[in-house]
Design a protein around this motif. Structure first.
Motif, mmCIF file in Angstrom:
data_model
loop_
_atom_site.group_PDB
_atom_site.id
_atom_site.type_symbol
_atom_site.label_atom_id
_atom_site.label_comp_id
_atom_site.label_asym_id
_atom_site.label_seq_id
_atom_site.Cartn_x
_atom_site.Cartn_y
_atom_site.Cartn_z
ATOM 1 N N ASP A 15 0.828 -1.207 0.000
ATOM 2 C CA ASP A 15 0.000 0.000 0.000
ATOM 3 C C ASP A 15 0.864 1.260 0.000
ATOM 4 O O ASP A 15 0.608 2.207 -0.749
ATOM 5 N N GLU A 16 1.894 1.296 0.855
ATOM 6 C CA GLU A 16 2.799 2.452 0.888
ATOM 7 C C GLU A 16 3.485 2.630 -0.460
ATOM 8 O O GLU A 16 3.606 3.752 -0.968
ATOM 9 N N PHE A 17 3.917 1.512 -1.049
ATOM 10 C CA PHE A 17 4.562 1.574 -2.363
ATOM 11 C C PHE A 17 3.613 2.165 -3.397
ATOM 12 O O PHE A 17 3.995 3.047 -4.175
ATOM 13 N N LYS A 18 2.361 1.698 -3.421
ATOM 14 C CA LYS A 18 1.391 2.193 -4.410
ATOM 15 C C LYS A 18 1.155 3.688 -4.262
ATOM 16 O O LYS A 18 1.070 4.410 -5.260
ATOM 17 N N ARG A 19 1.069 4.170 -3.024
ATOM 18 C CA ARG A 19 0.860 5.608 -2.795
ATOM 19 C C ARG A 19 2.043 6.412 -3.322
ATOM 20 O O ARG A 19 1.861 7.433 -3.995
ATOM 21 N N LEU A 20 3.263 5.964 -3.035
ATOM 22 C CA LEU A 20 4.446 6.689 -3.523
ATOM 23 C C LEU A 20 4.609 6.548 -5.035
ATOM 24 O O LEU A 20 5.069 7.471 -5.705
ATOM 25 N N ASP A 21 4.218 5.397 -5.563
ATOM 26 C CA ASP A 21 4.298 5.177 -7.006
ATOM 27 C C ASP A 21 3.404 6.182 -7.734
ATOM 28 O O ASP A 21 3.779 6.705 -8.787
ATOM 29 N N LEU A 22 2.243 6.479 -7.183
ATOM 30 C CA LEU A 22 1.364 7.506 -7.768
ATOM 31 C C LEU A 22 2.013 8.878 -7.669
ATOM 32 O O LEU A 22 1.970 9.665 -8.620
ATOM 33 N N LEU A 23 2.635 9.173 -6.527
ATOM 34 C CA LEU A 23 3.302 10.449 -6.317
ATOM 35 C C LEU A 23 4.412 10.680 -7.345
ATOM 36 O O LEU A 23 4.606 11.793 -7.818
ATOM 37 N N PHE A 24 5.127 9.612 -7.694
ATOM 38 C CA PHE A 24 6.247 9.722 -8.632
ATOM 39 C C PHE A 24 5.909 9.138 -10.020
ATOM 40 O O PHE A 24 6.810 8.800 -10.777
ATOM 41 N N SER A 25 4.620 9.069 -10.344
ATOM 42 C CA SER A 25 4.216 8.455 -11.622
ATOM 43 C C SER A 25 4.741 9.218 -12.835
ATOM 44 O O SER A 25 4.844 8.652 -13.932
ATOM 45 N N HIS A 26 5.138 10.485 -12.654
ATOM 46 C CA HIS A 26 5.699 11.280 -13.758
ATOM 47 C C HIS A 26 7.148 10.884 -14.063
ATOM 48 O O HIS A 26 7.695 11.271 -15.091
ATOM 49 N N VAL A 27 7.760 10.102 -13.177
ATOM 50 C CA VAL A 27 9.156 9.683 -13.352
ATOM 51 C C VAL A 27 9.172 8.337 -14.084
ATOM 52 O O VAL A 27 8.536 7.388 -13.632
ATOM 53 N N PRO A 28 9.872 8.240 -15.200
ATOM 54 C CA PRO A 28 9.899 6.964 -15.943
ATOM 55 C C PRO A 28 10.502 5.829 -15.109
ATOM 56 O O PRO A 28 11.428 6.048 -14.323
ATOM 57 N N GLN A 29 9.961 4.643 -15.301
ATOM 58 C CA GLN A 29 10.500 3.449 -14.638
ATOM 59 C C GLN A 29 11.710 2.942 -15.406
ATOM 60 O O GLN A 29 11.742 2.989 -16.630
ATOM 61 N N VAL A 30 12.705 2.463 -14.657
ATOM 62 C CA VAL A 30 13.890 1.838 -15.244
ATOM 63 C C VAL A 30 14.034 0.461 -14.619
ATOM 64 O O VAL A 30 13.922 0.315 -13.402
ATOM 65 N N THR A 31 14.267 -0.538 -15.467
ATOM 66 C CA THR A 31 14.499 -1.893 -14.957
ATOM 67 C C THR A 31 15.999 -2.145 -14.916
ATOM 68 O O THR A 31 16.705 -1.865 -15.878
ATOM 69 N N GLN A 32 16.464 -2.636 -13.778
ATOM 70 C CA GLN A 32 17.882 -2.957 -13.613
ATOM 71 C C GLN A 32 17.987 -4.301 -12.903
ATOM 72 O O GLN A 32 17.149 -4.641 -12.073
ATOM 73 N N THR A 33 19.008 -5.058 -13.268
ATOM 74 C CA THR A 33 19.234 -6.348 -12.615
ATOM 75 C C THR A 33 20.620 -6.352 -12.018
ATOM 76 O O THR A 33 21.609 -6.035 -12.689
ATOM 77 N N ASN A 34 20.683 -6.688 -10.723
ATOM 78 C CA ASN A 34 21.955 -6.825 -10.006
ATOM 79 C C ASN A 34 22.367 -8.286 -10.009
ATOM 80 O O ASN A 34 21.583 -9.143 -9.582
ATOM 81 N N TYR A 35 23.581 -8.557 -10.454
ATOM 82 C CA TYR A 35 24.168 -9.899 -10.408
ATOM 83 C C TYR A 35 25.245 -9.858 -9.331
ATOM 84 O O TYR A 35 26.175 -9.063 -9.418
ATOM 85 N N TYR A 36 25.095 -10.707 -8.321
ATOM 86 C CA TYR A 36 25.987 -10.685 -7.162
ATOM 87 C C TYR A 36 27.025 -11.796 -7.240
ATOM 88 O O TYR A 36 26.718 -12.913 -7.661
ATOM 89 N N PHE A 37 28.245 -11.470 -6.772
ATOM 90 C CA PHE A 37 29.368 -12.397 -6.842
ATOM 91 C C PHE A 37 30.037 -12.535 -5.481
ATOM 92 O O PHE A 37 30.090 -11.590 -4.702
ATOM 93 N N ASP A 38 30.553 -13.728 -5.217
ATOM 94 C CA ASP A 38 31.402 -13.993 -4.062
ATOM 95 C C ASP A 38 32.109 -15.308 -4.336
ATOM 96 O O ASP A 38 31.841 -15.967 -5.335
ATOM 97 N N THR A 39 33.024 -15.689 -3.454
ATOM 98 C CA THR A 39 33.684 -16.986 -3.574
ATOM 99 C C THR A 39 32.783 -18.041 -2.939
ATOM 100 O O THR A 39 31.832 -17.719 -2.221
#
Length: 189
Positions: A15-39
């Protein structure tokens, strides 16, 4: 490139996310993927280092984070999408400003393995109090929501972040890093 990242964050309810998503709906969405590494024996984690490749639709970056008393020291290198895919596939990292601190910690770059990935749909905007990012994250059959504020001044930034949460009726919920949340889903040895 090296810089100090100071950020404040909170997990959000849907619910909090949806409210803020409406507030920032003028900002384009960007999809990013993080690939994590370790030994295999988590030498990066033992040295409090985190290494990721973040891919976007047309570009990528290699990032090493080292926690500081305040914030994280970040080492970044831009990558072509093709080079990023090759590094993700092979795990053969070059020696550069991002990987040198790993070598300095006595960790063999050839021992780095891909742990997995986390995909974020982000709306990011510079507002008067700092760089704000509204994230919807997916990893290991989990979906979570998060708000981050990146600032230059730690104490002012924390006060501004708390004021922002209060203004938009957001209850603060401690948020581990994306890597820590992702890593908590890995099988325990």
């Amino acid at each position: 490139m090296k810089h100090l990242e100071i950020e404040y964050k909170t997990l959000l309810t849907k619910d909090e996310f949806k409210r803020l998503d409406l507030l920032f709906s003028h900002v384009p969405q960007v999809t990013q993927t993080n690939y994590y590494f370790d030994t295999a024996d988590f030498q990066l984690k033992k040295h409090r280092l985190s290494l990721r490749i973040r891919t976007f639709s047309q570009s990528a970056e290699l990032t090493l984070k080292i926690p500081q008393d305040v914030g994280n020291l970040e080492f970044n290198a831009e990558l072509s999408l093709e080079k990023a895919k090759e590094l993700i596939r092979t795990g053969h990292f070059p020696i550069n400003t991002v990987t040198q601190p790993i070598l300095d910690a006595g960790i063999d770059l050839s021992k780095l393995n891909l742990l997995g990935n986390l995909t974020t749909i982000r709306r990011e905007s510079q507002i008067d109090i700092g760089l704000i990012a509204l994230d919807s994250n997916r990893y290991a059959q989990i979906k979570d929501y998060e708000l981050e504020l990146e600032v230059n001044d730690a104490s002012k930034g924390e006060a501004d972040f708390q004021a922002f949460l209060k203004k938009y009726n957001i209850n603060y919920k401690f948020a581990k890093s994306k890597l820590a949340r992702f890593a908590s889903t890995l099988p325990k040895n």
